[in-house]
Design a protein around this motif. Structure first.
Motif, PDB file in Angstrom:
ATOM      1  N   PHE A  37      -5.098   2.962   4.538  1.00  0.00           N
ATOM      2  CA  PHE A  37      -5.060   3.560   3.208  1.00  0.00           C
ATOM      3  C   PHE A  37      -5.360   5.046   3.362  1.00  0.00           C
ATOM      4  O   PHE A  37      -5.869   5.479   4.387  1.00  0.00           O
ATOM      5  N   ARG A  38      -5.065   5.812   2.328  1.00  0.00           N
ATOM      6  CA  ARG A  38      -5.425   7.231   2.361  1.00  0.00           C
ATOM      7  C   ARG A  38      -5.875   7.666   0.979  1.00  0.00           C
ATOM      8  O   ARG A  38      -5.476   7.091  -0.029  1.00  0.00           O
ATOM      9  N   GLN A  39      -6.695   8.704   0.990  1.00  0.00           N
ATOM     10  CA  GLN A  39      -7.168   9.276  -0.264  1.00  0.00           C
ATOM     11  C   GLN A  39      -7.015  10.783  -0.201  1.00  0.00           C
ATOM     12  O   GLN A  39      -7.669  11.442   0.624  1.00  0.00           O
ATOM     13  N   ALA A  40      -6.154  11.297  -1.052  1.00  0.00           N
ATOM     14  CA  ALA A  40      -5.945  12.733  -1.148  1.00  0.00           C
ATOM     15  C   ALA A  40      -7.022  13.349  -2.031  1.00  0.00           C
ATOM     16  O   ALA A  40      -7.608  12.657  -2.869  1.00  0.00           O
ATOM     17  N   PRO A  41      -7.283  14.627  -1.858  1.00  0.00           N
ATOM     18  CA  PRO A  41      -8.309  15.283  -2.683  1.00  0.00           C
ATOM     19  C   PRO A  41      -8.021  15.111  -4.167  1.00  0.00           C
ATOM     20  O   PRO A  41      -6.914  15.379  -4.633  1.00  0.00           O
ATOM     21  N   GLY A  42      -9.011  14.627  -4.905  1.00  0.00           N
ATOM     22  CA  GLY A  42      -8.881  14.466  -6.341  1.00  0.00           C
ATOM     23  C   GLY A  42      -8.048  13.281  -6.790  1.00  0.00           C
ATOM     24  O   GLY A  42      -7.772  13.133  -7.982  1.00  0.00           O
ATOM     25  N   LYS A  43      -7.654  12.446  -5.838  1.00  0.00           N
ATOM     26  CA  LYS A  43      -6.807  11.301  -6.191  1.00  0.00           C
ATOM     27  C   LYS A  43      -7.460   9.995  -5.763  1.00  0.00           C
ATOM     28  O   LYS A  43      -8.388   9.981  -4.958  1.00  0.00           O
ATOM     29  N   GLU A  44      -6.947   8.907  -6.288  1.00  0.00           N
ATOM     30  CA  GLU A  44      -7.449   7.595  -5.904  1.00  0.00           C
ATOM     31  C   GLU A  44      -6.899   7.197  -4.531  1.00  0.00           C
ATOM     32  O   GLU A  44      -5.843   7.675  -4.113  1.00  0.00           O
ATOM     33  N   ARG A  45      -7.618   6.315  -3.906  1.00  0.00           N
ATOM     34  CA  ARG A  45      -7.178   5.789  -2.625  1.00  0.00           C
ATOM     35  C   ARG A  45      -5.880   5.001  -2.827  1.00  0.00           C
ATOM     36  O   ARG A  45      -5.740   4.256  -3.808  1.00  0.00           O
ATOM     37  N   GLU A  46      -4.949   5.145  -1.886  1.00  0.00           N
ATOM     38  CA  GLU A  46      -3.665   4.463  -2.008  1.00  0.00           C
ATOM     39  C   GLU A  46      -3.301   3.758  -0.705  1.00  0.00           C
ATOM     40  O   GLU A  46      -3.677   4.186   0.390  1.00  0.00           O
ATOM     41  N   PHE A  47      -2.534   2.714  -0.865  1.00  0.00           N
ATOM     42  CA  PHE A  47      -2.051   1.929   0.262  1.00  0.00           C
ATOM     43  C   PHE A  47      -1.038   2.737   1.078  1.00  0.00           C
ATOM     44  O   PHE A  47      -0.202   3.435   0.516  1.00  0.00           O
ATOM     45  N   VAL A  48      -1.108   2.586   2.412  1.00  0.00           N
ATOM     46  CA  VAL A  48      -0.152   3.246   3.291  1.00  0.00           C
ATOM     47  C   VAL A  48       0.660   2.222   4.083  1.00  0.00           C
ATOM     48  O   VAL A  48       1.884   2.220   4.049  1.00  0.00           O
ATOM     49  N   ALA A  49      -0.045   1.331   4.815  1.00  0.00           N
ATOM     50  CA  ALA A  49       0.650   0.370   5.667  1.00  0.00           C
ATOM     51  C   ALA A  49      -0.270  -0.791   5.978  1.00  0.00           C
ATOM     52  O   ALA A  49      -1.493  -0.660   5.937  1.00  0.00           O
ATOM     53  N   THR A  50       0.330  -1.938   6.297  1.00  0.00           N
ATOM     54  CA  THR A  50      -0.445  -3.119   6.634  1.00  0.00           C
ATOM     55  C   THR A  50       0.293  -3.939   7.676  1.00  0.00           C
ATOM     56  O   THR A  50       1.520  -3.854   7.804  1.00  0.00           O
ATOM     57  N   ILE A  51      -0.479  -4.746   8.424  1.00  0.00           N
ATOM     58  CA  ILE A  51       0.097  -5.551   9.491  1.00  0.00           C
ATOM     59  C   ILE A  51      -0.635  -6.884   9.556  1.00  0.00           C
ATOM     60  O   ILE A  51      -1.848  -6.940   9.398  1.00  0.00           O
ATOM     61  N   LEU A  86       5.517  14.426   9.202  1.00  0.00           N
ATOM     62  CA  LEU A  86       4.449  14.529   8.208  1.00  0.00           C
ATOM     63  C   LEU A  86       4.757  15.598   7.165  1.00  0.00           C
ATOM     64  O   LEU A  86       5.362  16.627   7.466  1.00  0.00           O
ATOM     65  N   LYS A  87       4.315  15.316   5.940  1.00  0.00           N
ATOM     66  CA  LYS A  87       4.518  16.211   4.809  1.00  0.00           C
ATOM     67  C   LYS A  87       3.159  16.674   4.286  1.00  0.00           C
ATOM     68  O   LYS A  87       2.155  15.965   4.447  1.00  0.00           O
ATOM     69  N   PRO A  88       3.098  17.824   3.631  1.00  0.00           N
ATOM     70  CA  PRO A  88       1.816  18.299   3.086  1.00  0.00           C
ATOM     71  C   PRO A  88       1.147  17.295   2.149  1.00  0.00           C
ATOM     72  O   PRO A  88      -0.085  17.207   2.117  1.00  0.00           O
ATOM     73  N   GLU A  89       1.934  16.522   1.426  1.00  0.00           N
ATOM     74  CA  GLU A  89       1.347  15.520   0.530  1.00  0.00           C
ATOM     75  C   GLU A  89       0.719  14.351   1.277  1.00  0.00           C
ATOM     76  O   GLU A  89       0.089  13.494   0.665  1.00  0.00           O
ATOM     77  N   GLY A  90       0.855  14.323   2.575  1.00  0.00           N
ATOM     78  CA  GLY A  90       0.182  13.322   3.397  1.00  0.00           C
ATOM     79  C   GLY A  90      -1.256  13.704   3.744  1.00  0.00           C
ATOM     80  O   GLY A  90      -1.956  12.940   4.398  1.00  0.00           O
ATOM     81  N   THR A  91      -1.683  14.865   3.290  1.00  0.00           N
ATOM     82  CA  THR A  91      -3.056  15.313   3.534  1.00  0.00           C
ATOM     83  C   THR A  91      -4.056  14.415   2.828  1.00  0.00           C
ATOM     84  O   THR A  91      -3.852  14.034   1.671  1.00  0.00           O
ATOM     85  N   GLY A  92      -5.111  14.057   3.549  1.00  0.00           N
ATOM     86  CA  GLY A  92      -6.151  13.236   2.949  1.00  0.00           C
ATOM     87  C   GLY A  92      -6.995  12.570   4.021  1.00  0.00           C
ATOM     88  O   GLY A  92      -6.801  12.797   5.217  1.00  0.00           O
ATOM     89  N   VAL A  93      -7.901  11.748   3.560  1.00  0.00           N
ATOM     90  CA  VAL A  93      -8.712  10.941   4.476  1.00  0.00           C
ATOM     91  C   VAL A  93      -8.025   9.589   4.629  1.00  0.00           C
ATOM     92  O   VAL A  93      -7.718   8.927   3.638  1.00  0.00           O
ATOM     93  N   TYR A  94      -7.808   9.219   5.871  1.00  0.00           N
ATOM     94  CA  TYR A  94      -7.140   7.956   6.176  1.00  0.00           C
ATOM     95  C   TYR A  94      -8.173   6.921   6.591  1.00  0.00           C
ATOM     96  O   TYR A  94      -8.988   7.175   7.481  1.00  0.00           O
ATOM     97  N   TYR A  95      -8.116   5.770   5.938  1.00  0.00           N
ATOM     98  CA  TYR A  95      -9.070   4.702   6.181  1.00  0.00           C
ATOM     99  C   TYR A  95      -8.376   3.479   6.773  1.00  0.00           C
ATOM    100  O   TYR A  95      -7.296   3.082   6.328  1.00  0.00           O
ATOM    101  N   CYS A  96      -9.042   2.898   7.722  1.00  0.00           N
ATOM    102  CA  CYS A  96      -8.637   1.619   8.288  1.00  0.00           C
ATOM    103  C   CYS A  96      -9.426   0.524   7.570  1.00  0.00           C
ATOM    104  O   CYS A  96     -10.600   0.730   7.232  1.00  0.00           O
TER     105      CYS A  96
END
Length: 124
Positions: A37-51, A86-96
């Motif tokens: 998952f990732r969380q961009a500044p000022g935004k909610e955490r969002e799903f990225v990928a799963t396995i 990678l795109k600038p909108e991919g900036t954020g904290v990435y969580y496993c």
């Protein structure tokens, strides 16, 4: 319980690549579905990928399809996220995250263990 430690984040220019790693310990890793998952500044955490536990089944957010690849090595108890173009909108904290079961999950309420996160910054 499973403990998760992410690594591999950093600063990259748009169009570049990074590979994130998530090392697990504790609960039997090979039985667990994993996610990023990732969380961009000022935004909610969002799903990225799963396995899924076997690595056979995966799912991606539409925004990263074709550019990101999730994989896992059960012998090393590690899950990876290869991020290309990678795109600038991919900036954020990435969580496993470790799922409650063995399949793959796209919503954060299906996960019960989280890492501390790793910062990814994509400059334009």
């Amino acid at each position: 319980q499973v403990q998760l430690v992410e690594s591999g984040g950093g600063l990259v220019q748009a169009g570049g690549s990074l590979r994130l790693s998530c090392a697990a310990s504790g609960r039997t890793f090979s039985n667990i579905g994993m996610g990023w998952f990732r969380q961009a500044p000022g935004k909610e955490r969002e799903f990225v990928a799963t396995i899924s536990w076997s690595g056979v089944s995966t799912s991606y957010a539409d925004s990263v399809k074709g550019r990101f690849t999730i994989s896992r090595d059960n012998a090393k108890k590690t899950v990876y996220l290869q991020m290309n173009s990678l795109k600038p909108e991919g900036t954020g904290v990435y969580y496993c995250a470790a799922g409650r079961g063995s399949t793959y999950y796209t919503t954060d309420d299906a996960y019960d263990n989280w890492g501390q996160g790793t910062q990814v910054t994509v400059s334009s």
